[in-house]
Design a protein around this motif. Structure first.
Motif, short mmCIF file in Angstrom:
data_model
loop_
_atom_site.label_atom_id
_atom_site.label_comp_id
_atom_site.label_asym_id
_atom_site.label_seq_id
_atom_site.Cartn_x
_atom_site.Cartn_y
_atom_site.Cartn_z
N VAL A 61 -13.80 35.09 -9.54
CA VAL A 61 -14.01 33.74 -9.69
C VAL A 61 -12.61 32.92 -9.69
CG1 VAL A 61 -15.24 32.08 -10.80
CG2 VAL A 61 -16.34 34.06 -10.51
N SER A 62 -12.49 32.15 -9.02
CA SER A 62 -11.40 31.29 -8.80
C SER A 62 -11.38 30.42 -10.02
CB SER A 62 -11.11 30.61 -7.54
OG SER A 62 -9.98 29.64 -7.63
N THR A 63 -10.17 30.17 -10.84
CA THR A 63 -10.19 29.22 -11.97
C THR A 63 -9.60 27.80 -11.64
OG1 THR A 63 -8.08 29.93 -12.43
CG2 THR A 63 -9.98 31.15 -13.58
N GLY A 64 -9.21 27.72 -10.12
CA GLY A 64 -8.82 26.51 -9.87
C GLY A 64 -7.34 26.13 -10.12
N ASN A 65 -6.55 26.97 -10.59
CA ASN A 65 -5.33 27.03 -11.05
C ASN A 65 -4.46 28.13 -10.63
OD1 ASN A 65 -4.80 24.30 -12.68
ND2 ASN A 65 -6.40 25.22 -13.83
N THR A 66 -3.33 27.84 -9.85
CA THR A 66 -2.62 28.95 -9.44
C THR A 66 -1.33 29.22 -10.01
OG1 THR A 66 -1.74 27.65 -7.58
CG2 THR A 66 -3.53 28.99 -7.16
N GLY A 67 -1.02 28.08 -10.98
CA GLY A 67 0.02 27.98 -11.65
C GLY A 67 0.21 28.99 -12.89
N PHE A 68 1.22 28.62 -13.82
CA PHE A 68 1.41 29.86 -15.04
C PHE A 68 0.89 28.80 -16.28
CE2 PHE A 68 3.82 31.46 -18.49
CZ PHE A 68 3.34 32.73 -18.39
N ILE A 69 1.46 27.72 -16.41
CA ILE A 69 1.36 27.01 -17.57
C ILE A 69 0.01 26.52 -17.75
CG2 ILE A 69 2.28 25.02 -18.91
CD1 ILE A 69 4.41 26.92 -18.35
N SER A 70 -0.80 25.81 -16.95
CA SER A 70 -2.05 25.45 -17.19
C SER A 70 -2.96 26.27 -17.68
CB SER A 70 -2.55 24.55 -15.82
OG SER A 70 -1.83 23.36 -15.65
N PRO A 71 -3.06 27.61 -16.89
CA PRO A 71 -4.01 28.63 -17.31
C PRO A 71 -3.65 29.02 -18.90
CG PRO A 71 -3.41 28.98 -15.29
CD PRO A 71 -2.56 28.13 -15.67
N VAL A 72 -2.40 29.23 -19.25
CA VAL A 72 -2.06 29.56 -20.54
C VAL A 72 -2.53 28.61 -21.53
CG1 VAL A 72 -0.10 30.15 -22.09
CG2 VAL A 72 -0.13 31.11 -19.85
N ILE A 73 -2.26 27.43 -21.23
CA ILE A 73 -2.56 26.26 -22.23
C ILE A 73 -4.11 26.38 -22.35
CG2 ILE A 73 -2.67 23.70 -22.63
CD1 ILE A 73 0.00 23.49 -21.16
N ARG A 74 -4.78 26.51 -21.12
CA ARG A 74 -6.36 26.53 -21.32
C ARG A 74 -6.90 27.76 -22.03
NH1 ARG A 74 -7.19 26.54 -16.34
NH2 ARG A 74 -7.60 28.66 -16.09
#
Length: 500
Positions: free
Chosen positions: A194-207
């Motif tokens: 399932v795609s989380t909609g973020n391909t970066g690094f910072i945003s997923p870690v913050i979430r």
């Protein structure tokens, strides 16, 4: 078990659950096998008792009767298997299977005229796509077994060999945290694709940090309540200040970071194994093992945050490795499969992987180190993977068996993970759901919190160590009845509690 009269009850209780050596891997697997056997018994009994009665009963009466059936068939056999009938586990499993076979014969005789005679090719090509009830069963039973063990272990009805081993060994309770980690990993977004909609690094870690805040708060609340109430604690399990919730926070955040750095979806399992081997190298060759067991100065000191919580901090590395391997297992389980034949192939693939991991475990114990939940070492990680694949494949086998029985028109309206309302066909979408498995899966964290709160309440009210076998068993039964009644009522009212 005898204790000195000079000890306080807290000290007696702590000694009651300390310095244990576990049991054999075979016994742990046998006790855990009561879960898939219970699912078969429940499914067959449901088909026999409610096939033609559902339309005749009021909704609330139907729900009450289903709850009684579910509690009797899904919970009680597992409770018996790890308490008063642990010494007769093979006889218990054989009895449940015999009852299931007898019920199947009755169902077959009752629907003999309606049975469909299908050849093997037709059965193998039957559509078995959609939701995967066996995963729901597995996740529910991780919680059920945890709820039973965390209170039953405080009574004499729970064999000491099944409790957590002190440093090395394999008890039934040693699989708890590992199974919880894998239970979450196999349904993670990465595992399900399932795609989380973020391909970066910072945003997923913050979430991930934000979603972990409730777990962090729960960990702090547990620490404050344990220290403030002088509640008994097993310091060598996680440390002085650490607990299970803090481990979950660390694993969740670090896994989010490392998953983003992983070279690809096919590397999750390899990354997990690499982490496990690297961590074992640090334990064996870099002095980390001596630090975990005896502290920085080798005198078992608990001074300073690192020394005080060395078990909890260091074991996070092993649990992180386990999470990555669990994601790889989940990725395999969520591959596109539609027919019974394809799921049978998946079952044999899981069995093969299980055999491989058990062989690796034997080699690791022989040449590297015995199993140690306290350190979450390589042998522990391999054991957890092998054990959980074994249980998952057992639930999958149950689902295949039940599907074939339905194809033969022996079972009607039976689903291994609940009822037709849980996994509806187009004609049955409005049916009410009254399944205990679905109720537990609906509010997993709330279920776990209630189990811990009720366990604490019992321990504050009763000197569990001194209870007789009968009294202890009745108390645990009452506790389980209250716990499951609460989550069942919430499920009937369609109340879901999300903590993140």
């Amino acid at each position: 078990m005898e204790f000195s009269r000079n000890l306080t009850y807290k000290e007696i209780h702590e000694r009651f659950v300390s310095d244990l050596n576990g049991t054999s891997l075979m016994e742990v697997s046998l006790v855990a096998s009561t879960a898939p056997v219970a699912v078969i018994l429940r499914t067959f009994m449901f088909s026999l008792l409610f096939l033609n009665e559902k339309a005749k009963l009021s909704r609330w009466l139907f729900c009450f009767l289903v709850f009684v059936l579910d509690f009797s068939t899904l919970i009680v056999p597992v409770l018996l298997g790890c308490t008063v009938l642990a010494d007769y586990i093979i006889l218990l499993i054989a009895t449940c299977l015999s009852l299931s076979l007898g019920v199947l014969v009755l169902c077959s005789a009752r629907s003999y005229r309606e049975q469909t005679h299908l050849n093997s090719q037709t059965i193998l090509s039957f559509d078995m796509s959609g939701k995967r009830p066996f995963i729901g069963n597995f996740r529910a039973y991780v919680l059920i077994a945890t709820a039973i063990a965390i209170l039953a272990v405080d009574f004499v009805i729970f064999p000491r060999r099944l409790a957590k081993a002190e440093t090395f060994g394999s008890g039934l309770m040693d699989v708890g945290v590992g199974s919880f980690i894998i239970s979450n990993a196999i349904v993670s977004p990465e595992a399900r694709g399932v795609s989380t909609g973020n391909t970066g690094f910072i945003s997923p870690v913050i979430r991930s940090l934000k979603s972990s805040l409730p777990l962090l708060v729960l960990g702090i609340m547990r620490f404050i309540s344990v220290k403030g109430s002088d509640y008994q604690e097993h310091v060598s399990e996680y440390g002085t200040h650490w607990n299970f919730f803090f481990t979950l926070v660390i694993v969740r955040v670090l896994s989010t970071m490392l998953l983003r750095l992983s070279p690809g979806r096919n590397w999750y399992g390899i990354t997990g194994l690499a982490l496990a081997f690297l961590y074992q190298y640090l334990l064996s060759c870099a002095g980390l093992r001596a630090f975990v067991l005896h502290g920085r100065y080798g005198n078992n000191s608990r001074r300073g945050f690192l020394d005080a919580n060395r078990e909890g901090l260091c074991s996070c590395a092993g649990y992180l490795a386990l999470y990555f391997i669990g994601v790889q297992v989940g990725k395999f389980l969520f591959q596109e499969r539609s027919t019974v034949g394809q799921w049978i192939k998946a079952f044999f693939a899981l069995v093969t992987a299980d055999v491989v991991f058990y062989l690796l475990l034997e080699a690791s114990q022989l040449y590297v180190s015995p199993i140690s939940r306290r350190m979450a070492n390589l042998s522990f990680v391999l054991w957890q993977v092998a054990y959980n694949i074994q249980i998952l494949s057992s639930f999958l086998f149950c689902e295949i068996l039940i599907t074939v029985a339905k194809l033969k028109d022996v079972l009607h309206g039976a689903v291994s993970g609940g009822c037709e309302a849980c996994y509806p066909t187009r004609k049955q979408k409005n049916n009410p759901c009254a399944c205990l498995v679905a109720a537990i899966n609906r509010n997993q964290l709330l279920y776990f919190l209630l189990a811990n709160l009720l366990t604490g309440a019992v321990n504050f009210s009763v000197q569990t160590v001194f209870c007789s076998t009968v009294k202890g068993f009745l108390i645990v039964c009452a506790y389980l009845l209250v716990l499951h009644s609460l989550v069942f009522i919430l499920h009937l009212r369609e109340r879901s509690f999300k903590f993140w």
